[in-house]
Design a protein around this motif. Structure first.
Motif, PDB file in Angstrom:
ATOM      1  N   TYR A  93      19.447  53.269  39.805  1.00 15.34           N
ATOM      2  CA  TYR A  93      18.324  52.552  39.063  1.00 15.34           C
ATOM      3  C   TYR A  93      19.639  51.368  38.387  1.00 15.34           C
ATOM      4  O   TYR A  93      19.364  50.153  38.186  1.00 15.34           O
ATOM      5  N   GLU A 119       9.551  51.862  43.890  1.00 17.06           N
ATOM      6  CA  GLU A 119       8.461  52.396  44.239  1.00 17.06           C
ATOM      7  C   GLU A 119       8.177  52.164  45.466  1.00 17.06           C
ATOM      8  O   GLU A 119       7.890  52.469  47.046  1.00 17.06           O
ATOM      9  N   GLU A 122      10.165  53.390  48.048  1.00 19.40           N
ATOM     10  CA  GLU A 122      10.330  55.323  48.277  1.00 19.40           C
ATOM     11  C   GLU A 122      11.705  55.074  48.285  1.00 19.40           C
ATOM     12  O   GLU A 122      12.429  56.182  48.488  1.00 19.40           O
ATOM     13  N   LEU A 123      12.063  55.077  46.794  1.00 23.03           N
ATOM     14  CA  LEU A 123      13.175  55.305  45.543  1.00 23.03           C
ATOM     15  C   LEU A 123      13.216  56.114  44.473  1.00 23.03           C
ATOM     16  O   LEU A 123      14.231  56.457  44.109  1.00 23.03           O
ATOM     17  N   THR A 124      12.070  56.100  44.399  1.00 26.78           N
ATOM     18  CA  THR A 124      11.368  56.831  43.042  1.00 26.78           C
ATOM     19  C   THR A 124      12.420  58.474  42.751  1.00 26.78           C
ATOM     20  O   THR A 124      12.613  58.207  41.519  1.00 26.78           O
ATOM     21  N   ASP A 125      12.243  59.315  43.772  1.00 24.42           N
ATOM     22  CA  ASP A 125      12.896  60.405  43.448  1.00 24.42           C
ATOM     23  C   ASP A 125      14.426  60.810  43.397  1.00 24.42           C
ATOM     24  O   ASP A 125      15.474  61.102  42.870  1.00 24.42           O
ATOM     25  N   PHE A 126      15.226  58.814  43.933  1.00 26.65           N
ATOM     26  CA  PHE A 126      16.358  58.931  43.507  1.00 26.65           C
ATOM     27  C   PHE A 126      17.239  58.200  42.163  1.00 26.65           C
ATOM     28  O   PHE A 126      18.710  57.643  42.782  1.00 26.65           O
ATOM     29  N   HIS A 128      18.872  58.469  40.089  1.00 24.47           N
ATOM     30  CA  HIS A 128      19.533  58.835  38.911  1.00 24.47           C
ATOM     31  C   HIS A 128      20.653  58.869  39.876  1.00 24.47           C
ATOM     32  O   HIS A 128      21.798  59.860  39.090  1.00 24.47           O
ATOM     33  N   ARG A 129      20.814  59.395  41.035  1.00 21.70           N
ATOM     34  CA  ARG A 129      22.205  59.197  42.634  1.00 21.70           C
ATOM     35  C   ARG A 129      22.577  57.947  42.114  1.00 21.70           C
ATOM     36  O   ARG A 129      22.469  57.337  42.007  1.00 21.70           O
ATOM     37  N   GLN A 138      19.046  55.606  52.598  1.00 21.03           N
ATOM     38  CA  GLN A 138      18.514  55.339  51.014  1.00 21.03           C
ATOM     39  C   GLN A 138      19.612  53.914  50.539  1.00 21.03           C
ATOM     40  O   GLN A 138      19.173  53.401  50.082  1.00 21.03           O
TER      41      GLN A 138
END
Length: 346
Positions: A93, A119, A122-126, A128-129, A138
């Motif tokens: 983020y 979005e 396709e990185l909305t799930d990552f 916090h990494r 990625q």
């Protein structure tokens, strides 16, 4: 509007010429690919557009404004590098948000812009990494999102896929193509991979030793290469090229005889693509098999004709042994003829 004009752009280091009189107009929203081997001047050209290299001659205009003397931060371009260039101590983020902080964009807009960019790739799930917890693909998508979030006038991409494995290259290439369609931002993309150029570009600029060899659509360059260099660089496999002589419309070289050519007499280089020829009647080429490669949908047969290795596509069920004699049909209508002295297309 982000039309880019390069007017007789040059870069020299002493007597060495990196880019020589590059003259081109890149249309607003066009996806242009600079293609060529290592050291051909493509990255130097991009770096001059970005302001990371000072041009030694010529002008750069973005949206009609000369930008030669502007700092990189004032040119409103976003770069995606081969090396990702992510901050390891920041999560995804914050890596994506960083350009907004640096440019002092209203903080109230940050979250929406970061989420939209994430979005798209396709990185909305990552989010916090941290970069160390991501795969190569990625990380490259984080670099893309960081460029997208700025909403620049121009995207500059310097071999962004070269560090990815073959499967990731294909999927990320498709993503870049889709992003280009969605964002509609003028994009200059540097690569030495002709498959990337052919699949992504609206137009391709083929360069060699600092000089532009040909500019055109991927179809133009594939179907009508301007010279021997372009013919041998574009295509997988590259175009077959054989030296010989034309007399009365008949080309003759080592183990090759192709009649029916409409070309002047004299020394020449004959070219044809593997998929345009095939085994069987005609026997314009007869030579021993050098190697066989099963490609799944076809078999690539390579023979040694004089000093050249010549590839011909055969059906997938073709069977033969290395060393056996092989005859190929090469219709004159699919052949390209180049001047033996200059390499230019006849």
């Amino acid at each position: 509007m982000a039309e880019i004009q390069l007017r007789n752009l040059s870069k020299r280091w002493g007597s060495f010429v990196g880019v020589d009189n590059f003259d081109l107009t890149i249309a607003d929203r066009e996806f242009l690919v600079l293609l060529g081997p290592s050291g051909c001047g493509k990255t130097t050209t991009m770096r001059m557009i970005a302001g990371l290299e000072q041009a030694t001659g010529g002008d750069i205009l973005i949206g009609g404004k000369r930008v030669n003397d502007l700092d990189p931060k004032d040119r409103d371009v976003a770069m995606v590098f081969q090396s990702y260039a992510l901050y390891p101590n920041l999560d995804v983020y914050e890596n994506i948000r960083f350009p907004l902080k640096v440019r002092r964009i209203d903080p109230a807009t940050h979250r929406d812009r970061v989420m939209r960019a994430a979005e798209m790739v396709e990185l909305t799930d990552f989010l916090h990494r941290r970069p160390a917890e991501l795969s190569g693909g990625q990380r490259q998508r984080v670099a893309l999102a960081r460029a997208i979030v700025r909403q620049p006038n121009v995207f500059l991409m310097d071999e962004p896929l070269s560090n990815l494995d073959a499967k990731l290259r294909v999927s990320t290439r498709a993503q870049i193509k889709n992003l280009s369609h969605e964002l509609k931002v003028t994009t200059i993309y540097v690569t030495h991979d002709q498959i990337e150029a052919m699949t992504l570009a609206d137009r391709v600029v083929v360069m060699n030793k600092g000089v532009v060899q040909q500019v055109g659509t991927p179809t133009d360059i594939y179907d009508r290469p301007a010279n021997v260099f372009v013919a041998g660089f574009i295509g997988s496999p590259a175009m077959n090229l054989m030296e010989g002589e034309i007399r009365g419309g008949v080309f003759e070289g080592a183990r090759v005889r192709v009649p029916g050519l409409s070309a002047p007499d004299g020394r020449a280089v004959l070219g044809f693509r593997a998929e345009d020829a095939g085994p069987g009647a005609g026997s314009e080429i007869t030579a021993p098999i050098y190697t066989l490669e099963l490609l799944g949908d076809s078999t690539m047969v390579t023979v040694r004709a004089g000093g050249a290795l010549v590839s011909v596509k055969a059906p997938k069920d073709f069977r033969a042994e290395i060393g056996e004699s092989f005859s190929a049909h090469v219709p004159a209508s699919i052949c390209h003829v180049f001047d033996a002295a200059t390499g230019a297309r006849r």
